[in-house]
Design a protein around this motif. Structure first.
Motif, PDB file in Angstrom:
ATOM      1  N   ASN A  54       0.819  -1.205   0.000  1.00 46.07           N
ATOM      2  CA  ASN A  54       0.000   0.000   0.000  1.00 46.07           C
ATOM      3  C   ASN A  54       0.858   1.262   0.000  1.00 46.07           C
ATOM      4  N   LEU A  55       2.074   1.126   0.493  1.00 43.77           N
ATOM      5  CA  LEU A  55       2.929   2.296   0.670  1.00 43.77           C
ATOM      6  C   LEU A  55       4.365   1.940   0.331  1.00 43.77           C
ATOM      7  N   SER A  56       5.019   2.800  -0.433  1.00 39.05           N
ATOM      8  CA  SER A  56       6.414   2.581  -0.803  1.00 39.05           C
ATOM      9  C   SER A  56       7.241   3.801  -0.425  1.00 39.05           C
ATOM     10  N   VAL A  57       8.524   3.750  -0.754  1.00 36.25           N
ATOM     11  CA  VAL A  57       9.416   4.855  -0.406  1.00 36.25           C
ATOM     12  C   VAL A  57       8.990   6.146  -1.104  1.00 36.25           C
ATOM     13  N   TYR A  58       8.388   6.057  -2.274  1.00 40.23           N
ATOM     14  CA  TYR A  58       7.969   7.266  -3.001  1.00 40.23           C
ATOM     15  C   TYR A  58       6.958   8.073  -2.197  1.00 40.23           C
ATOM     16  N   GLU A  59       5.881   7.422  -1.748  1.00 45.19           N
ATOM     17  CA  GLU A  59       4.867   8.135  -0.968  1.00 45.19           C
ATOM     18  C   GLU A  59       5.454   8.680   0.331  1.00 45.19           C
ATOM     19  N   ALA A  60       6.335   7.892   0.941  1.00 46.00           N
ATOM     20  CA  ALA A  60       6.936   8.309   2.212  1.00 46.00           C
ATOM     21  C   ALA A  60       7.828   9.544   2.055  1.00 46.00           C
ATOM     22  N   LEU A  61       8.383   9.735   0.860  1.00 43.88           N
ATOM     23  CA  LEU A  61       9.277  10.869   0.635  1.00 43.88           C
ATOM     24  C   LEU A  61       8.559  12.116   0.112  1.00 43.88           C
ATOM     25  N   VAL A  62       7.477  11.943  -0.612  1.00 35.50           N
ATOM     26  CA  VAL A  62       6.858  13.119  -1.255  1.00 35.50           C
ATOM     27  C   VAL A  62       5.585  13.594  -0.564  1.00 35.50           C
ATOM     28  N   GLU A  63       4.925  12.735   0.192  1.00 32.82           N
ATOM     29  CA  GLU A  63       3.685  13.143   0.845  1.00 32.82           C
ATOM     30  C   GLU A  63       3.980  13.655   2.249  1.00 32.82           C
ATOM     31  N   GLU A  64       3.507  14.869   2.539  1.00 30.45           N
ATOM     32  CA  GLU A  64       3.841  15.530   3.802  1.00 30.45           C
ATOM     33  C   GLU A  64       3.247  14.821   5.013  1.00 30.45           C
ATOM     34  N   ASN A  65       2.157  14.103   4.827  1.00 29.25           N
ATOM     35  CA  ASN A  65       1.524  13.434   5.970  1.00 29.25           C
ATOM     36  C   ASN A  65       2.062  12.034   6.206  1.00 29.25           C
ATOM     37  N   ARG A  66       3.113  11.656   5.453  1.00 28.81           N
ATOM     38  CA  ARG A  66       3.719  10.329   5.600  1.00 28.81           C
ATOM     39  C   ARG A  66       5.096  10.437   6.245  1.00 28.81           C
ATOM     40  N   THR A  67       5.520   9.349   6.854  1.00 24.76           N
ATOM     41  CA  THR A  67       6.894   9.244   7.333  1.00 24.76           C
ATOM     42  C   THR A  67       7.509   7.998   6.710  1.00 24.76           C
TER      43      THR A  67
END
Length: 251
Positions: A54-67
């Motif tokens: 559901n989540l990869s390094v891309y979302e974790a790096l570009v989405e502000e609400n992710r870590t």
């Protein structure tokens, strides 16, 4: 230790080195995190099915609400976790183009995780683009795999020039841990000549352990295993185990 494994030349064994060095460190009892920064996601494919993520390094790096911690997945190896990559990571550079913190995005997101792991291993793409620069800015050390081939040193000047630029400003504490010779065929005169040439260029920065060309190393990712579970008595397993001991000894 945060270790970037980088070489802008493709096909030199970066991913093979990343997945098996990380596995070796984990088997030694060190808490280890493997971060896949290559949009091809080959390190991810070695342990997980990317279609089920559901989540990869891309979302974790570009989405502000992710870590980055949100994207950490367990592997089938005790003590080894993985931050996976998908093809969406290819959009990273265009997404962050012009952002003032684009070079520091990974470093900032990785900092909270550095307290949870003794070793963080980063597999990088075969370019000197923003993803590789992010890895070099975030890393404490750099390891460069160089294929034992006629064009072995092609591109290494550009990589080392980039490293010097990184050390000059964004990451002055980055250390060049060393060069590991990969895909080596010790039976040929050419292989021995190239090994000697690499040692002439890099001196004591060349690891004593040389990774031989191995069918077992090529096959193991297809079964979602490291070389240590797939072929534990193979030459590849022995060599990556010895390389992990050298890495530990150099820190």
């Amino acid at each position: 230790m945060i270790l970037a494994i980088a070489n802008q030349k493709g096909g030199v064994g970066k991913t093979t080195t990343a997945i098996n060095l990380a596995a070796a460190l984990a088997q030694k009892g060190f808490s280890t995190l493997l971060v896949d920064l290559d949009p091809q996601g080959n390190a991810t494919l070695s342990y997980l099915d990317p279609e089920q993520l559901n989540l990869s390094v891309y979302e974790a790096l570009v989405e502000e609400n992710r870590t980055l911690k949100d994207a950490v997945h367990k592997t089938n190896i005790k003590m080894l976790d993985l931050v996976p990559a998908r093809i969406s990571l290819a959009k990273f550079e265009s997404k962050l183009l012009g952002d003032i913190d684009s070079h520091f995005r990974l470093k900032d997101r990785l900092k909270p995780l550095s307290r949870d792991y003794q070793y963080i291993i980063m597999d990088t793409p075969p370019t000197l683009g923003l993803l590789t620069v992010n890895a070099l800015v975030a890393a404490s050390h750099l390891l460069v795999p160089i294929q034992s081939s006629y064009f072995a040193l092609e591109g290494t000047d550009d990589l080392l020039e980039t490293v010097e630029k990184i050390k000059a400003r964004p990451n002055p504490t980055l250390e060049f841990l060393g060069v590991v010779i990969t895909l080596h065929d010790k039976r040929t005169i050419l292989g021995r000549d190239i090994r000697n040439h690499i040692k002439e260029v890099f001196g004591n920065k060349v690891f004593r352990t040389i990774i031989s060309r191995s069918v077992r190393l090529e096959e193991s990712p297809a079964y979602k295993e490291s070389i240590f579970s797939f072929a534990p008595h193979s030459t590849g397993a022995l060599e990556y185990y010895k390389l992990s001991e050298e890495v530990i000894g150099r820190v």
